[in-house]
Design an enzyme around this catalytic site. Structure first.
Site, mmCIF file in Angstrom:
data_model
loop_
_atom_site.group_PDB
_atom_site.id
_atom_site.type_symbol
_atom_site.label_atom_id
_atom_site.label_comp_id
_atom_site.label_asym_id
_atom_site.label_seq_id
_atom_site.Cartn_x
_atom_site.Cartn_y
_atom_site.Cartn_z
ATOM 1 N N ASN A 48 52.143 76.375 68.356
ATOM 2 C CA ASN A 48 53.595 76.558 68.245
ATOM 3 C C ASN A 48 54.061 75.731 67.067
ATOM 4 O O ASN A 48 53.807 74.530 67.033
ATOM 5 C CB ASN A 48 54.282 76.103 69.532
ATOM 6 C CG ASN A 48 55.805 76.159 69.448
ATOM 7 O OD1 ASN A 48 56.481 75.379 70.098
ATOM 8 N ND2 ASN A 48 56.347 77.057 68.670
ATOM 9 N N TYR A 97 69.182 75.928 71.926
ATOM 10 C CA TYR A 97 68.967 77.318 72.326
ATOM 11 C C TYR A 97 67.614 77.630 72.953
ATOM 12 O O TYR A 97 67.532 78.297 73.981
ATOM 13 C CB TYR A 97 69.167 78.250 71.111
ATOM 14 C CG TYR A 97 68.821 79.682 71.416
ATOM 15 C CD1 TYR A 97 69.670 80.486 72.157
ATOM 16 C CD2 TYR A 97 67.607 80.221 70.996
ATOM 17 C CE1 TYR A 97 69.336 81.791 72.464
ATOM 18 C CE2 TYR A 97 67.266 81.532 71.306
ATOM 19 C CZ TYR A 97 68.133 82.307 72.042
ATOM 20 O OH TYR A 97 67.806 83.598 72.357
HETATM 21 P P1 AMP Z 1 73.879 86.213 65.990
HETATM 22 O O1 AMP Z 1 74.342 87.311 66.859
HETATM 23 O O2 AMP Z 1 72.925 86.691 64.913
HETATM 24 O O3 AMP Z 1 74.973 85.369 65.402
HETATM 25 O O4 AMP Z 1 72.962 85.256 66.877
HETATM 26 C C1 AMP Z 1 73.556 84.360 67.740
HETATM 27 C C2 AMP Z 1 73.190 84.675 69.159
HETATM 28 O O5 AMP Z 1 71.768 84.800 69.284
HETATM 29 C C3 AMP Z 1 73.602 83.552 70.085
HETATM 30 O O6 AMP Z 1 74.088 84.136 71.290
HETATM 31 C C4 AMP Z 1 72.351 82.748 70.314
HETATM 32 O O7 AMP Z 1 72.300 82.306 71.648
HETATM 33 C C5 AMP Z 1 71.220 83.702 70.000
HETATM 34 N N1 AMP Z 1 70.201 83.140 69.097
HETATM 35 C C6 AMP Z 1 70.310 82.172 68.202
HETATM 36 N N2 AMP Z 1 69.159 81.964 67.531
HETATM 37 C C7 AMP Z 1 68.268 82.842 68.027
HETATM 38 C C8 AMP Z 1 66.887 83.149 67.770
HETATM 39 N N3 AMP Z 1 66.220 82.514 66.830
HETATM 40 N N4 AMP Z 1 66.311 84.114 68.520
HETATM 41 C C9 AMP Z 1 66.995 84.782 69.435
HETATM 42 N N5 AMP Z 1 68.297 84.566 69.721
HETATM 43 C C10 AMP Z 1 68.933 83.608 69.037
#
Ligand code: AMP
Length: 482
Positions: A119, A262
């Site tokens: 990881n 997160y």
């Molecule tokens: P966005 O919609 O692109 O602004 O992503 C933000 C949303 O995705 C938030 O609800 C976060 O909880 C989630 N998030 C943030 N980083 C990640 C990641 N690397 N992988 C998956 N989900 C993410």
């Protein structure tokens, strides 16, 4: 806040936001507990899952695509003999949904066999790979894990386990939390900056090392302690305990703050901090720094839940409502490769409860904004459901730069905050107001100094030497002279 940079320096190989586990038991098959541990770490990777076991004579391996439940049948588990095992769940990365990247990575050589679960992400893979290629090593993937495996195999031909691991660690630059099996010896290795989590637990009949403590809980075990940054932990083959070796000692750590914000499960404890409480504390600080009076506070499920709970408790007189219902059968929106699919997925995933928002002012709480897709869609959704106003509060600072340490975040040109300040993002997502949490508040909620965290995706200054990027410290890059 603008980086002024249109493209990012090249990242090498697939980025790896993953979950790892290693199990060593006395006279009991390790495959089943390894499998259950992978279930507990499923949130860390959904592209592939794999287990390699060792029965004292030989390795047994099964790697499958998809979720843990899809990757293994009962028969697969039955064929994984031996009381030692390592497992891995891998996160999907756009463009590389491919079995050749699935782990654990195995290699057989004169001094035995190795299986590695990784990881994190190295930032000196290219240099290391070409050094090893000069010595005659041939590579079958573009990944960094294979490079670690070859380097370790080479060192094991020349010295004992501990010295070999130390020599390899001295050549690696970047992020790595590893579970490794050399023949039937299971070990855990955490990079000197402690960038990704790794924890030791005691379970019935033996010991386990895993990315998160939730895996140890799932096995009905007891957390012993975290693997320390720069440490090698070797589990006893008879399941009795472990030996620990502090092989590298950094002046400063670089724990990934985004694990707390997160990635990690809220019920995991990382470096002594329960992630749920850290998130609640982040929510409390969000109220203190940027609270806004509205009729109702509402989390984005599930990522904003702990934040909203801390925020609302601090706000006292505001109603808390679970106003967005989640369809739990839709996967994470982030894994959709195209923007159009991502946008549709948010609507598939969440639906508002009209009575909680109609004619009311709403504060919507989430952990982070990456591309802005989720927030924009949810602001729209709440307005359509009759909200009088929608204020967005985010429990992390703006994400302005990519992650080279193994989190598949997004490139600079996709990150909405790379080119827009808070006002710009506020108007892009159509909110009545938007505020983020400060980096100082994040460090204080985690209970550490900002200088001991990796916040490269926020500040653009990384704790490692990355070509084309700036660093926040005096980095000593490994000399690859052998
Ligand atoms: P966005 O919609 O692109 O602004 O992503 C933000 C949303 O995705 C938030 O609800 C976060 O909880 C989630 N998030 C943030 N980083 C990640 C990641 N690397 N992988 C998956 N989900 C993410």
């Amino acid at each position: 806040m603008s980086s002024g940079r249109a493209t990012d320096p090249q990242r090498t190989g697939p980025t790896e936001k993953c979950g790892v586990v290693g199990v060593s038991l006395e006279e009991r098959e390790a495959a089943l507990p390894t499998y259950y541990a992978l279930y507990a770490l499923q949130h860390r990777g959904q592209e592939s899952a794999g287990i390699v076991s060792h029965d004292g004579f030989q390795q047994h391996e099964h790697v499958g695509m998809g979720l843990v439940g899809e990757a293994f049948t009962e028969t697969d588990i039955d064929t994984l003999h031996g009381s030692s095992g390592v497992g891995h769940v891998r996160y999907p990365t756009a463009g590389s949904v491919d079995k050749s990247n699935a782990q654990p990575f195995t290699v057989s050589f004169e001094a035995g066999s190795l299986a590695l679960s990784h990881n994190g992400n190295l930032v000196n893979t290219t240099a290391l790979r070409s050094k090893l290629a000069e010595k005659g090593h041939a590579f079958s993937s573009d990944g960094d894990t294979e490079v670690i495996a070859h380097d370790l195999a080479r060192n094991l031909l020349e010295s004992d386990l501990v010295r070999a691991v130390k020599a390899t660690m001295e050549r690696l630059h970047g992020s790595y939390a590893l579970t490794v099996m050399h023949d039937d010896t299971v070990m855990g290795i955490r990079d000197p900056e402690g960038n990704r989590p790794l924890i030791i637990g005691r379970i019935d009949g033996g010991n386990v090392i895993a990315s998160e403590s939730a895996a140890i809980d799932t096995l009905g075990g007891e957390v012993v302690r975290d693997v320390k940054p720069g440490e090698l932990v070797v589990l006893a083959e008879d399941g009795s305990g472990f030996d620990a070796y502090q092989l590298l000692s950094p002046d400063r750590t670089a724990n990934c703050f985004f694990e707390y914000v997160y990635f990690a499960r809220p019920d995991s404890v990382i470096d002594g901090e329960l992630v749920y409480e850290t998130r609640r504390e982040l929510g409390t600080k969000l109220w203190e720094e940027a609270g806004v009076e509205t009729d109702v506070v509402m989390p984005v499920p599930d990522s904003g839940r702990a934040y909203a709970s801390g925020y609302q408790e601090a706000a006292e007189d505001v109603e808390f409502a679970e106003g967005l219902m989640k369809n739990r059968y839709v996967g994470r929106t982030f894994i959709m490769p195209t923007q159009e699919a991502r946008e549709r997925a948010v609507r598939l995933k969440l639906n508002p409860i009209r009575s909680t928002v109609e004619d009311r002012s709403v504060t919507l709480i989430d952990d982070s904004i990456v591309r802005g897709t989720t927030s924009r869609q949810l602001v729209d959704l709440l307005r359509d459901a009759g909200a009088e106003s929608v204020h967005v509060r985010i429990g992390a600072p703006p994400i302005t730069a990519p992650c080279y340490m193994g989190i598949d975040m997004a490139d600079r040109d996709e990150l909405i905050a790379a080119e827009n300040d808070a006002e710009g993002v506020e108007s892009a997502i159509g909110a009545d107001s938007l505020a983020y949490l400060s980096p100082e508040a994040v460090a204080s909620a985690i209970g550490t100094e900002q200088s001991d965290l990796c916040m490269g995706c926020v500040t653009g200054d990384y704790p490692y030497d990355i070509e084309g990027e700036t660093t926040d410290r005096d980095v000593t890059t490994p000399v690859l002279d052998r």
